[in-house]
Scaffold this motif. Structure first.
Motif, short mmCIF file in Angstrom:
data_model
loop_
_atom_site.label_atom_id
_atom_site.label_comp_id
_atom_site.label_asym_id
_atom_site.label_seq_id
_atom_site.Cartn_x
_atom_site.Cartn_y
_atom_site.Cartn_z
N UNK A 79 33.70 151.54 67.14
CA UNK A 79 32.50 151.39 67.80
C UNK A 79 31.49 152.60 67.94
N UNK A 80 30.48 152.93 67.44
CA UNK A 80 29.95 154.07 67.46
C UNK A 80 28.56 153.78 66.93
N UNK A 81 27.62 155.15 67.33
CA UNK A 81 26.24 155.09 67.16
C UNK A 81 25.83 156.17 66.37
N UNK A 82 25.39 156.24 65.11
CA UNK A 82 25.05 157.40 64.54
C UNK A 82 24.15 156.98 63.42
N UNK A 83 23.92 158.07 62.27
CA UNK A 83 22.88 158.02 61.33
C UNK A 83 23.01 156.66 60.63
N UNK A 84 24.28 156.60 59.69
CA UNK A 84 24.25 155.56 59.00
C UNK A 84 25.73 154.70 59.29
N UNK A 85 25.92 153.57 59.32
CA UNK A 85 27.18 152.60 59.54
C UNK A 85 27.27 151.67 58.67
N UNK A 86 28.70 151.58 58.53
CA UNK A 86 28.96 150.12 57.89
C UNK A 86 29.92 149.29 58.49
N UNK A 87 29.69 148.05 58.35
CA UNK A 87 30.52 147.08 59.14
C UNK A 87 30.98 145.92 58.21
N UNK A 88 32.09 145.49 58.42
CA UNK A 88 32.87 144.48 57.45
C UNK A 88 32.81 143.23 58.34
N UNK A 89 33.43 142.09 57.65
CA UNK A 89 33.34 140.81 58.35
C UNK A 89 34.43 140.74 59.69
N UNK A 90 35.25 142.08 59.69
CA UNK A 90 36.08 141.99 60.78
C UNK A 90 35.58 142.32 62.08
N UNK A 91 34.22 142.80 62.00
CA UNK A 91 33.41 143.13 63.06
C UNK A 91 32.97 141.62 63.91
N UNK A 92 32.61 140.82 63.09
CA UNK A 92 32.04 139.54 63.36
C UNK A 92 32.94 138.87 64.30
N UNK A 93 34.25 139.22 64.55
CA UNK A 93 35.12 138.61 65.07
C UNK A 93 34.90 138.80 66.80
N UNK A 94 34.13 139.92 66.84
CA UNK A 94 33.98 140.26 68.26
C UNK A 94 32.40 140.52 68.65
N UNK A 95 31.86 140.64 67.57
CA UNK A 95 30.44 140.79 67.80
C UNK A 95 29.58 139.87 66.62
#
Length: 443
Positions: A181-197
């Motif tokens: 979990x971070x905040x920066x210039x460019x980020x990629x999120x897979x479907x695994x993240x959607x199990x918590x967000x």
């Protein structure tokens, strides 16, 4: 701050087979050979040696599913290291800015392809921003002057050494359930993240450069135009607001007391269901909880893939601050689990922040007027004896304090400020058995 003006790229992927893992490694190697001229490399525990494509190809071919090693390649204009762990790959690459911008489209296409194929998470950012946000040891912050380091927030680590509290920086990489979990210039999120967000939270995030949904459910988010402009005040504002909107610091922190910032979103996890509430103003823009007039509630059942969303206008009620309500004892409660021994001030700032967060509230609710509102702090047993009460009372000099009661494993007192009231209770961890406990214990 002395800058490198380099670009830092990280990607973690999960191969489904040994063959796929080897192909990913060869793709990574080809990617590097396009960008740079490799000069030397290190394979596992071997000594650094001159780069030879035939030799490294044979070594990759002999890898097994149980492999645990690093491959490091260094060349003109950049370097990269790949960590292999049981079919999971994480590569970290540093490139000179001129090289990155010359090949930016190709680099982003490579990241897009890798992430949509088998990615877990990834990001591209300024190396300087990463170092500023993530280097905790003061002696390793050689990129800034002693005066610059002196004004940064500090905390203790587990060895009681004073380190920089990077939790306070928007670009800090914190991990929750194995995800970055971070905040920066460019980020990629897979479907695994959607199990918590829930995924719509990513897609509807505000005040960013762009959000793009790629194939296989991968979401790509860009905060601002140029990664090297990360330290411009406006970009730092966007970086902080992004982190607040996603609520990373509501999910995880490792400094013992949290980031001491009001929430823009809050989470609750009940069995297989994620529940969130986002706070917005009358223009549907993200705001702190206390300023909200619109509320976006979401519920996602990951087992049955059931998603429910509601948007309502209203005002906060007592349950928004004290969700555990006991009608029989006429009490309502919320709690925080802290480790003040990691804070240089013994937790004083955290106690004051959370107390004011639950005392200085504006709600029109009969239940608040008639019930006892309770804020519990769960602490290590040894911290119960070290609560800085006198200093805390000094911080709360605008509040009426009464009914102090101290026992070996608990401390409590009542607060009154105008029409607002709060009972504060300090308990050791042993009382924290479940969030659904009765409110009467030690009160």
């Amino acid at each position: 701050m002395k800058k490198t003006e380099k670009i830092y790229m990280v990607a973690q992927r999960a191969a489904r087979s040994l063959q796929e893992m080897k192909q990913d490694i060869f793709d990574w190697l080809s990617f590097l050979r396009i960008l740079t001229t490799p000069e030397n490399y290190r394979f596992g525990d071997e000594e650094v040696q001159r780069f030879d494509f035939t030799t490294i190809t044979k070594q990759i071919q002999h890898l097994t599913e149980a492999e645990e090693l690093w491959i490091k390649v260094k060349g003109q204009g950049g370097e990269s290291q790949l960590h292999i762990s049981k079919l999971t790959l994480q590569d970290r690459t540093i490139l000179d800015k001129d090289l990155f911008f010359a090949y930016q489209n190709m680099i982003e296409d490579y990241f897009d392809t890798r992430m949509t194929k088998n990615g877990i998470y990834g990001y591209i950012r300024s190396l300087d921003e990463y170092l500023y946000s993530n280097v905790e040891l003061i002696e390793k912050r050689t990129f800034e002057t002693a005066n610059e380091s002196a004004v940064l927030p500090k905390r203790y680590n587990r060895n009681k050494e004073i380190i920089v509290d990077c939790n306070q920086f928007a670009g800090y990489d914190i991990f929750f359930k194995g995800l970055c979990l971070t905040s920066c210039w460019k980020m990629y999120y897979s479907e695994l993240f959607y199990q918590i967000i829930p995924k719509p939270i990513f897609l509807e995030v505000q005040q960013i450069q762009s959000v793009v949904e790629l194939t296989n459910g991968v979401v790509k988010i860009t905060l601002f135009n140029n990664p090297l402009n990360w330290d411009l005040p406006i970009n730092q504002k966007y970086q902080r607001l992004y982190r607040d909107q996603l609520g990373y610091d509501q999910l995880a922190w490792n400094n013992g007391t949290g980031v001491l910032r009001p929430p823009y979103i809050e989470y609750a996890f009940v069995e297989n269901t994620i529940q969130t509430v986002q706070y917005q103003n009358s223009y549907f823009q993200p705001v702190e909880k206390k300023d909200a007039t619109y509320f976006v509630t979401r519920s996602y059942d990951s087992i049955h893939d059931k998603y429910v969303e509601n948007r309502t206008k209203g005002i906060l009620n007592a349950q928004a601050y004290f969700p555990w309500i006991d009608e029989k004892s006429r009490k309502m409660m919320n709690y925080r689990v802290l480790n003040p021994q990691m804070a240089i001030d013994g937790g004083l700032s955290a106690y004051e922040f959370y107390i004011r967060q639950f005392l200085e509230i504006e709600i029109l609710d009969q239940k608040y007027d008639e019930f006892v509102s309770v804020l519990r702090f769960y602490l290590p047993q040894e911290a119960i004896k070290e609560i800085p009460l006198d200093a805390l009372y000094d911080k709360l000099d605008d509040v009426n304090i009464s009914n102090l009661k101290q026992k070996e494993s608990s401390t409590r007192f009542d607060l009154q400020k105008a029409k607002n009231h709060l009972r504060v209770v300090f308990l050791d961890y042993s009382y924290l058995e479940s969030v659904n406990q009765t409110i009467d214990v030690s009160e």
